[in-house]
Design a protein around this motif. Structure first.
Motif, PDB file in Angstrom:
ATOM      1  N   PRO A   1      -2.749   5.875   4.384  1.00 28.20           N
ATOM      2  CA  PRO A   1      -3.910   5.398   3.612  1.00 28.20           C
ATOM      3  C   PRO A   1      -5.161   5.226   4.486  1.00 28.20           C
ATOM      4  CG  PRO A   1      -2.495   3.565   4.211  1.00 28.20           C
ATOM      5  CD  PRO A   1      -1.853   4.785   4.810  1.00 28.20           C
ATOM      6  N   THR A   2      -6.318   5.253   3.856  1.00 27.37           N
ATOM      7  CA  THR A   2      -7.566   4.952   4.573  1.00 27.37           C
ATOM      8  C   THR A   2      -8.253   3.769   3.896  1.00 27.37           C
ATOM      9  OG1 THR A   2      -8.024   7.200   3.783  1.00 27.37           O
ATOM     10  CG2 THR A   2      -9.064   6.561   5.813  1.00 27.37           C
ATOM     11  N   ASP A   3      -8.925   2.982   4.739  1.00 25.87           N
ATOM     12  CA  ASP A   3      -9.663   1.862   4.142  1.00 25.87           C
ATOM     13  C   ASP A   3     -10.968   2.396   3.567  1.00 25.87           C
ATOM     14  OD1 ASP A   3     -11.899   1.729   6.164  1.00 25.87           O
ATOM     15  OD2 ASP A   3     -10.213   1.345   7.497  1.00 25.87           O
ATOM     16  N   LEU A   4     -11.466   1.698   2.588  1.00 25.59           N
ATOM     17  CA  LEU A   4     -12.745   2.060   1.999  1.00 25.59           C
ATOM     18  C   LEU A   4     -13.601   0.818   2.090  1.00 25.59           C
ATOM     19  CD1 LEU A   4     -13.200   4.805   0.477  1.00 25.59           C
ATOM     20  CD2 LEU A   4     -13.288   3.458  -1.570  1.00 25.59           C
ATOM     21  N   ILE A   5     -14.472   0.806   3.082  1.00 26.87           N
ATOM     22  CA  ILE A   5     -15.289  -0.386   3.311  1.00 26.87           C
ATOM     23  C   ILE A   5     -16.748  -0.007   3.117  1.00 26.87           C
ATOM     24  CG2 ILE A   5     -16.007  -2.106   5.038  1.00 26.87           C
ATOM     25  CD1 ILE A   5     -13.200  -1.749   6.314  1.00 26.87           C
ATOM     26  N   MET A   6     -17.428  -0.711   2.233  1.00 26.59           N
ATOM     27  CA  MET A   6     -18.858  -0.453   2.028  1.00 26.59           C
ATOM     28  C   MET A   6     -19.596  -1.174   3.137  1.00 26.59           C
ATOM     29  SD  MET A   6     -19.975   0.942  -1.037  1.00 26.59           S
ATOM     30  CE  MET A   6     -21.317  -0.101  -1.563  1.00 26.59           C
ATOM     31  N   GLU A   7     -20.155  -0.409   4.058  1.00 30.04           N
ATOM     32  CA  GLU A   7     -20.758  -1.022   5.247  1.00 30.04           C
ATOM     33  C   GLU A   7     -21.813  -2.080   4.903  1.00 30.04           C
ATOM     34  OE1 GLU A   7     -19.534  -1.064   8.117  1.00 30.04           O
ATOM     35  OE2 GLU A   7     -18.038   0.463   7.599  1.00 30.04           O
ATOM     36  N   SER A   8     -22.622  -1.816   3.845  1.00 34.35           N
ATOM     37  CA  SER A   8     -23.723  -2.733   3.546  1.00 34.35           C
ATOM     38  C   SER A   8     -23.239  -4.112   3.088  1.00 34.35           C
ATOM     39  CB  SER A   8     -24.625  -2.129   2.476  1.00 34.35           C
ATOM     40  OG  SER A   8     -23.855  -1.885   1.312  1.00 34.35           O
ATOM     41  N   VAL A   9     -21.986  -4.181   2.616  1.00 37.03           N
ATOM     42  CA  VAL A   9     -21.482  -5.474   2.137  1.00 37.03           C
ATOM     43  C   VAL A   9     -20.141  -5.815   2.803  1.00 37.03           C
ATOM     44  CG1 VAL A   9     -22.638  -5.577  -0.103  1.00 37.03           C
ATOM     45  CG2 VAL A   9     -20.548  -4.248   0.113  1.00 37.03           C
ATOM     46  N   ALA A  10     -19.910  -5.195   3.986  1.00 32.68           N
ATOM     47  CA  ALA A  10     -18.619  -5.381   4.651  1.00 32.68           C
ATOM     48  C   ALA A  10     -18.363  -6.860   4.957  1.00 32.68           C
ATOM     49  CB  ALA A  10     -18.576  -4.554   5.926  1.00 32.68           C
ATOM     50  N   VAL A  11     -19.444  -7.559   5.335  1.00 26.17           N
ATOM     51  CA  VAL A  11     -19.311  -9.003   5.566  1.00 26.17           C
ATOM     52  C   VAL A  11     -20.447  -9.696   4.812  1.00 26.17           C
ATOM     53  CG1 VAL A  11     -19.194 -10.851   7.279  1.00 26.17           C
ATOM     54  CG2 VAL A  11     -18.386  -8.568   7.885  1.00 26.17           C
ATOM     55  N   VAL A  12     -20.130 -10.289   3.686  1.00 24.75           N
ATOM     56  CA  VAL A  12     -21.152 -11.003   2.909  1.00 24.75           C
ATOM     57  C   VAL A  12     -21.319 -12.388   3.527  1.00 24.75           C
ATOM     58  CG1 VAL A  12     -21.688 -12.016   0.648  1.00 24.75           C
ATOM     59  CG2 VAL A  12     -20.674  -9.721   0.785  1.00 24.75           C
TER      60      VAL A  12
ATOM     61  N   ILE B   1       0.828  -1.218   0.000  1.00 25.07           N
ATOM     62  CA  ILE B   1       0.000   0.000   0.000  1.00 25.07           C
ATOM     63  C   ILE B   1       0.862   1.268   0.000  1.00 25.07           C
ATOM     64  CG2 ILE B   1      -1.659   1.308   1.396  1.00 25.07           C
ATOM     65  CD1 ILE B   1      -2.602  -1.461   2.525  1.00 25.07           C
ATOM     66  N   LEU B   2       1.858   1.274   0.902  1.00 24.18           N
ATOM     67  CA  LEU B   2       2.618   2.521   1.124  1.00 24.18           C
ATOM     68  C   LEU B   2       3.545   2.856  -0.041  1.00 24.18           C
ATOM     69  CD1 LEU B   2       3.394   2.009   4.919  1.00 24.18           C
ATOM     70  CD2 LEU B   2       1.634   3.470   3.896  1.00 24.18           C
ATOM     71  N   LEU B   3       3.907   1.838  -0.779  1.00 20.69           N
ATOM     72  CA  LEU B   3       4.797   2.013  -1.924  1.00 20.69           C
ATOM     73  C   LEU B   3       4.218   2.956  -2.974  1.00 20.69           C
ATOM     74  CD1 LEU B   3       7.502   0.793  -2.721  1.00 20.69           C
ATOM     75  CD2 LEU B   3       6.292  -1.202  -3.565  1.00 20.69           C
ATOM     76  N   TYR B   4       2.901   3.060  -3.021  1.00 19.01           N
ATOM     77  CA  TYR B   4       2.260   3.838  -4.094  1.00 19.01           C
ATOM     78  C   TYR B   4       1.598   5.115  -3.579  1.00 19.01           C
ATOM     79  CZ  TYR B   4       3.155  -0.457  -6.534  1.00 19.01           C
ATOM     80  OH  TYR B   4       3.787  -1.548  -7.072  1.00 19.01           O
ATOM     81  N   ASP B   5       1.913   5.498  -2.324  1.00 16.81           N
ATOM     82  CA  ASP B   5       1.244   6.676  -1.750  1.00 16.81           C
ATOM     83  C   ASP B   5      -0.269   6.562  -1.891  1.00 16.81           C
ATOM     84  OD1 ASP B   5       3.451   8.013  -0.808  1.00 16.81           O
ATOM     85  OD2 ASP B   5       3.762   9.138  -2.670  1.00 16.81           O
ATOM     86  N   ALA B   6      -0.771   5.367  -1.610  1.00 13.96           N
ATOM     87  CA  ALA B   6      -2.218   5.153  -1.792  1.00 13.96           C
ATOM     88  C   ALA B   6      -3.024   5.991  -0.812  1.00 13.96           C
ATOM     89  CB  ALA B   6      -2.543   3.678  -1.601  1.00 13.96           C
ATOM     90  N   ASP B   7      -4.094   6.606  -1.315  1.00 15.54           N
ATOM     91  CA  ASP B   7      -5.018   7.331  -0.449  1.00 15.54           C
ATOM     92  C   ASP B   7      -6.064   6.376   0.100  1.00 15.54           C
ATOM     93  OD1 ASP B   7      -4.346  10.329  -0.933  1.00 15.54           O
ATOM     94  OD2 ASP B   7      -4.422   9.451  -2.943  1.00 15.54           O
ATOM     95  N   VAL B   8      -6.558   5.514  -0.769  1.00 12.58           N
ATOM     96  CA  VAL B   8      -7.634   4.616  -0.347  1.00 12.58           C
ATOM     97  C   VAL B   8      -7.370   3.164  -0.754  1.00 12.58           C
ATOM     98  CG1 VAL B   8      -9.472   6.347  -0.340  1.00 12.58           C
ATOM     99  CG2 VAL B   8      -8.990   5.085  -2.422  1.00 12.58           C
ATOM    100  N   VAL B   9      -7.861   2.278   0.111  1.00 11.11           N
ATOM    101  CA  VAL B   9      -7.721   0.846  -0.134  1.00 11.11           C
ATOM    102  C   VAL B   9      -9.103   0.199   0.032  1.00 11.11           C
ATOM    103  CG1 VAL B   9      -6.396  -1.232   0.456  1.00 11.11           C
ATOM    104  CG2 VAL B   9      -5.441   1.021   0.979  1.00 11.11           C
ATOM    105  N   PRO B  10      -9.783  -0.096  -1.086  1.00 14.67           N
ATOM    106  CA  PRO B  10     -11.096  -0.740  -0.960  1.00 14.67           C
ATOM    107  C   PRO B  10     -10.948  -2.213  -0.567  1.00 14.67           C
ATOM    108  CG  PRO B  10     -10.571  -0.332  -3.285  1.00 14.67           C
ATOM    109  CD  PRO B  10      -9.410   0.173  -2.482  1.00 14.67           C
ATOM    110  N   VAL B  11     -11.517  -2.569   0.571  1.00 12.32           N
ATOM    111  CA  VAL B  11     -11.400  -3.955   1.073  1.00 12.32           C
ATOM    112  C   VAL B  11     -12.669  -4.340   1.813  1.00 12.32           C
ATOM    113  CG1 VAL B  11      -8.885  -4.157   1.388  1.00 12.32           C
ATOM    114  CG2 VAL B  11     -10.259  -3.018   3.149  1.00 12.32           C
ATOM    115  N   GLY B  12     -12.769  -5.603   2.152  1.00 14.21           N
ATOM    116  CA  GLY B  12     -13.840  -6.083   3.031  1.00 14.21           C
ATOM    117  C   GLY B  12     -13.437  -5.838   4.482  1.00 14.21           C
ATOM    118  N   GLN B  13     -14.425  -5.971   5.362  1.00 12.56           N
ATOM    119  CA  GLN B  13     -14.210  -5.687   6.790  1.00 12.56           C
ATOM    120  C   GLN B  13     -13.009  -6.443   7.384  1.00 12.56           C
ATOM    121  OE1 GLN B  13     -16.225  -3.563   8.642  1.00 12.56           O
ATOM    122  NE2 GLN B  13     -14.826  -3.910  10.347  1.00 12.56           N
TER     123      GLN B  13
END
Ligand code: AMP
Length: 320
Positions: free
Chosen positions: A180-191, A140-152
């Protein structure tokens, strides 16, 4: 070309077998939606070195890597908009991981959920799995990522990346990393899976993303139904991924207690959703060389960005 007015997005998936709809709704769908929003410079990788903790057979690794590349493109990742690459094609990931290893402590890593889970199961854990959060921080840090979309389930790993960035900059009195900040869609955080627990290959409760109609039918028929209420909760919770709840409620109302009807409706909805992706994937699979070219091109772009960051890191630690 990276556009500096855009935010940087990075994420990856391990090539450890067929993705399931939990991977798709929890993470992969966000990759495509965010790519299409035009607001991000997107880098999506195949986490083959993470996968190596589990896949230790060369032929299988090659096959699963190509499979995941096909999956990425079939769900709608567009190599013109997103650089898609293999983690192992960018050696800076493991180089930065080593540098971080020298500042991360063992007790800190022992607090990671993945490690605690493995320990609780009395599993003998390899060093790569133990060190997984550190390699992920490097990814993540290698690319100066702002956001990381992931599951919970990945939330803690993004926190680890932030901690490691801060610790590095503190020790070396530098301003090398972006947090970086995580980007978690709460409605589908845990399918949920077919048994109501989190959908996961290790629980055997998955619905594969590119499943055939037969596989979908088999998986849906195996959904555990709870006969205590009017609504079969496990069926409904999967169904709401495929249809708005405003449409589902009357359907479930009209079919109170008729679980077979509801399951049939779910099979139809899943199949209608998956079919176009399944067909696109089959077409792509006929031209693996094209897919390999996409990965090489993605790696070239990633190596360029990563080399620049690694140089700054090496200056900060004093090896150059
Ligand atoms: P992995 O299989 O660990 O490479 O997971 C790939 C991505 O899918 C990660 O961002 C996970 O957080 C996400 N994911 C895996 N299982 C689920 C699930 N059941 N619900 C939501 N997201 C998931």
């Amino acid at each position: 070309m990276p556009n500096t007015s855009k935010k940087t997005l990075i994420s990856g998936v391990k090539p450890t077998g067929r993705p399931h709809i939990g991977n798709y709704f929890g993470a992969m769908k966000q990759f495509v939606d965010l790519q299409d929003s035009g607001k991000y410079d997107c880098r999506i990788f195949i986490a083959d070195y993470h996968g190596l903790n589990l896949i230790q057979d060369a032929e299988e690794m090659r096959r699963l890597t190509l499979d995941l590349a096909l999956d990425y493109i079939a769900i709608g990742l567009d190599p013109k908009k997103t650089s898609i690459f293999k983690q192992s094609d960018v050696p800076a990931h493991t180089e930065l991981c080593w540098i971080f290893d020298t500042i991360v402590t063992m007790p800190y890593l022992m607090r990671a959920h993945a490690f605690k889970d493995a320990e609780a199961k009395d599993k003998e854990i390899n060093v790569g799995t133990f060190n997984y959060p550190v390699l992920m921080a490097a990814d993540i840090l290698l690319y100066d990522a702002d956001v990381v979309p992931v599951g919970q389930d990945q939330k803690q790993h993004i926190e680890y990346a932030r901690d490691i960035a801060l610790k590095f900059d503190n020790i070396f009195r530098s301003e090398t990393f972006k947090l970086p900040t995580d980007l978690i869609m709460e409605s589908v955080a845990v399918v949920p899976g077919t048994d109501g627990r989190k959908m996961s290959k290790s629980y055997g409760n998955t619905i594969p993303l590119f499943a055939t109609r037969e596989e979908i039918t088999k998986a849906v028929m195996s959904i555990v139904t709870d006969s205590s209420g009017d609504v079969p909760v496990n069926v409904y919770n999967i169904h709401r991924l495929f249809r708005p709840e405003s449409e589902l409620r009357p359907l479930y109302e009209a079919n109170k207690g008729k679980y077979a009807n509801l399951k049939k409706a779910l099979v139809e909805d899943i199949d209608a959703f998956i079919k176009p992706m399944r067909e696109r994937r089959a077409e792509l699979a006929d031209d693996p060389k094209k897919v390999m070219r996409i990965l090489k091109k993605g790696a070239k772009a990633a190596n360029k960005a990563a080399a620049k960051k690694l140089e700054a890191v090496k200056k900060a630690i004093g090896v150059i």
